[in-house]
Design a protein around this motif. Sequence first.
Motif, PDB file in Angstrom:
ATOM      1  N   VAL A 178      -2.299  -5.354 -59.576  1.00 43.79           N
ATOM      2  CA  VAL A 178      -3.312  -4.227 -59.695  1.00 43.79           C
ATOM      3  C   VAL A 178      -3.043  -4.034 -61.484  1.00 43.79           C
ATOM      4  O   VAL A 178      -4.277  -3.696 -62.018  1.00 43.79           O
ATOM      5  N   LEU A 179      -1.715  -3.890 -61.931  1.00 46.67           N
ATOM      6  CA  LEU A 179      -1.617  -3.811 -63.366  1.00 46.67           C
ATOM      7  C   LEU A 179      -2.475  -4.976 -63.885  1.00 46.67           C
ATOM      8  O   LEU A 179      -2.894  -4.710 -65.186  1.00 46.67           O
ATOM      9  N   ALA A 203      -2.791   2.694 -63.968  1.00 51.46           N
ATOM     10  CA  ALA A 203      -3.714   1.155 -63.580  1.00 51.46           C
ATOM     11  C   ALA A 203      -4.371   1.809 -62.373  1.00 51.46           C
ATOM     12  O   ALA A 203      -3.713   2.659 -61.753  1.00 51.46           O
ATOM     13  N   LYS A 204      -5.633   1.260 -62.109  1.00 49.93           N
ATOM     14  CA  LYS A 204      -6.501   1.497 -61.139  1.00 49.93           C
ATOM     15  C   LYS A 204      -6.521   0.377 -60.066  1.00 49.93           C
ATOM     16  O   LYS A 204      -6.769  -0.856 -60.633  1.00 49.93           O
ATOM     17  N   ALA A 230     -10.248  -2.535 -60.074  1.00 50.91           N
ATOM     18  CA  ALA A 230     -10.154  -3.673 -60.998  1.00 50.91           C
ATOM     19  C   ALA A 230      -9.730  -5.003 -59.816  1.00 50.91           C
ATOM     20  O   ALA A 230     -10.162  -6.117 -59.793  1.00 50.91           O
ATOM     21  N   LEU A 231      -8.524  -4.647 -59.198  1.00 54.27           N
ATOM     22  CA  LEU A 231      -7.964  -5.679 -58.260  1.00 54.27           C
ATOM     23  C   LEU A 231      -8.817  -6.301 -57.191  1.00 54.27           C
ATOM     24  O   LEU A 231      -9.483  -7.393 -56.948  1.00 54.27           O
ATOM     25  N   MET A 232      -9.729  -5.187 -56.630  1.00 58.15           N
ATOM     26  CA  MET A 232     -10.463  -5.505 -55.569  1.00 58.15           C
ATOM     27  C   MET A 232     -11.905  -6.116 -56.044  1.00 58.15           C
ATOM     28  O   MET A 232     -12.234  -7.094 -55.360  1.00 58.15           O
ATOM     29  N   PRO A 246     -14.772  -5.464 -51.406  1.00 59.46           N
ATOM     30  CA  PRO A 246     -15.502  -4.207 -51.538  1.00 59.46           C
ATOM     31  C   PRO A 246     -14.701  -3.136 -52.433  1.00 59.46           C
ATOM     32  O   PRO A 246     -13.389  -3.183 -51.877  1.00 59.46           O
ATOM     33  N   VAL A 247     -15.270  -2.569 -53.278  1.00 56.82           N
ATOM     34  CA  VAL A 247     -14.610  -1.684 -54.062  1.00 56.82           C
ATOM     35  C   VAL A 247     -14.258  -0.170 -53.646  1.00 56.82           C
ATOM     36  O   VAL A 247     -13.423   0.447 -54.045  1.00 56.82           O
ATOM     37  N   THR A 248     -15.156   0.186 -52.811  1.00 59.05           N
ATOM     38  CA  THR A 248     -15.092   1.492 -52.042  1.00 59.05           C
ATOM     39  C   THR A 248     -13.904   1.647 -51.408  1.00 59.05           C
ATOM     40  O   THR A 248     -13.595   1.016 -50.267  1.00 59.05           O
TER      41      THR A 248
END
Length: 714
Positions: A648-649, A698-699, A702-704, A710-712
């Motif tokens: 994720v980072l 971090a969010k 970006a990983l997805m 899917p990012v949602t």
Amino acid sequence: MISKSIKTAIICSIILVSSCKEDTKATDKLMTDNVLLQEWTGPYDGVPAFDKMDVENLKEAVEKGMELNLAEIDAIANNTEAPTFENTIVAMEAAGKELNRVFAYYGIMSSNVSSPEFRKVQAELAPKLSEFNSKISQNEKLFQRVKAVYKASQKTPLEPQAQRVVDLTYKGFEMNGANLDADKKKRYAEINKELSTLYTKFGNNVLHDEENYVTYLTKEQLGGLSEGFIKSAAKIATDKGQDGKYAIVNTRSSMDPFLKYSTERELRKQVWENYYSRGDNGDEYDNNKIIAEILKLRKERVGLMGYENYAQWRLQDRMAKTPENAMGLMLKVWPASTARVKEEVRDMQTIANELGDNITIEPWDYRYYAEKVRKKKYDLDSDEVKQYLQLDKLREAMFFTAGELFNYKFTPVEEGSVPVFHEDVKVWEVTDKDSGKHIGLWYLDTYAREGKRSGAWATTYRSYTSFEGETNVLASNNNNFVKPAPGEAVLISWDDATTFFHEFGHALHFYSSNVKYPTLNGGVRDYTEFQSQLLERWLSTDKVINQFLVHYKTGEPIPAELVEKIKNAATFNQGFGTTEYLASALMDMKLHLADPTDIDIDTFERETLTKLGMPKELPMRHRTPHFGHVFSGEGYATAYYGYMWADVLTSDASEAFREAPNGFYDKDVADKLVKYLFAPRNAMDPADAYRLFRGRDAKIEALMKDRGFPVTLE
């Protein structure tokens, strides 16, 4: 540096005065005769005498090293002066130099050149090392001094790095039972001793199965395999006394390409079963009962301190903080990854049907038909890409990246000037490109061989510190690429190239260290993989691709259209990659959250995977009976999730480079990267360090996006 005379005084302070001279002479003789205890001499501020190490000296060296270290610890604990940062914490940081030197050799004998002789000594030493650690962590006088320094620092804080060492030292004692009563401390130490023996046996059982389950092929069984792979398999078979045959050894670097390309389905099944049944063959090397016992002992140990389960205890000083947070992240990604697996299997089954193969996709088919889907969807042949992935050129690419981001230069040392433990090991000097300042040495142990544990890893023999004067770094990367036949180039897959960059990221983390005290070179497990995962991203940058991906025969650069295909297929097979990893990470956590009283490991594994909805067409990356990350020690126990936490980072940090004017080679972002994310090591809280780099937390989005999911999210 503690001088020889001071060490002698320390030893004498805890033994009878009448015997002091005699024991001093014995110690001096041992230090002189046993190379494993001796100070490192030679160039580059002294290097390990790997060419002189011998298993016969190991037990004596470890025992003497422990004795000397405990003498230093007792001297600190029994100091009659009031506890201070200098006479307690700094003194502890300075202790144990002889034992640390011995452990550099011990690690090599364990991981790189293991032998039956070593494993016997290792088994004898394991409980003694556990007792040694308990004598330090349960030294009441020592803990009271540490506690006094810690309490004083809460009222009058020290400078940041000193404060961080105090906090980490106190927390380490607290987490290891220093506040327990005498009876509980005794049981705590007994459990650690039992666990140490179980960890050693677990690891050696896996190594046994890796060494002894070899699949030998005849010429008629080589369909689909590349010329280079065939030549390498022939050499391995010859080395094993099977001249005229072709050996598929029981390691990932041999198994993976065989499953991708072999047209022999029954042999694919055999190789797959050999690999995924390591430690699970119902014989004297079976690990299932060992795992059950490990889980019981871990739960009992943390129960002594009031924790409900091992995961709760372990994660309190990690970025995730709680098992619920770690599970929460994994379960956000799991549905998307398993849904993608269904799509991948559907595509593979369609291809199989079109070819008239009359099969249903099984785990030993996944890699094989995935390659056919890749070819159909993206017109991308992994074997074609491999022709441009020469190991030597990739190493040059890593050096280039280190130069661009860290200003490092790697120069091969003259052969023979630095001792090595095997003829395959090569060594480079690391310097600053501008000033020429010496930073350290880089050892590279490239190839798989008998006695070397599987996988890839990085380690240090000496880390950077400055509290006793600056030290240089001696670091190594270790891989298990299949050694080529003489005169042949080493060609590796894109996944293996990514791993090569990943482990080099760990090495760069070592070299960039700017910490004062040894403790600060440690790491928070769900953060330490971040730096190495981030470095993987430079493999696919244009500068690396255009300069270093050239055909191994013609020297022609990789065609632009092939590069475009690689980028278009960047998220291909992410269902497989993410799900096989997550299954292992979820299993690790669930095993340590479960009641281990009457646990049957095989049943638990099957039932847990069923409840999770694990696709039947692929296995966990590491099945429980050979999950060495978790059961050959405690480094990754309830921490295997950390790779995803770190990713994720990684994905979020990569966005910072993408948004920069000069992309992944932007100097300003690179400077911040080194300053905040590499140089501090564990000198500051990782969450604080990341915020300094990114300006925020971090969010996960970006990983997805990176994985094509899917990012949602809710």
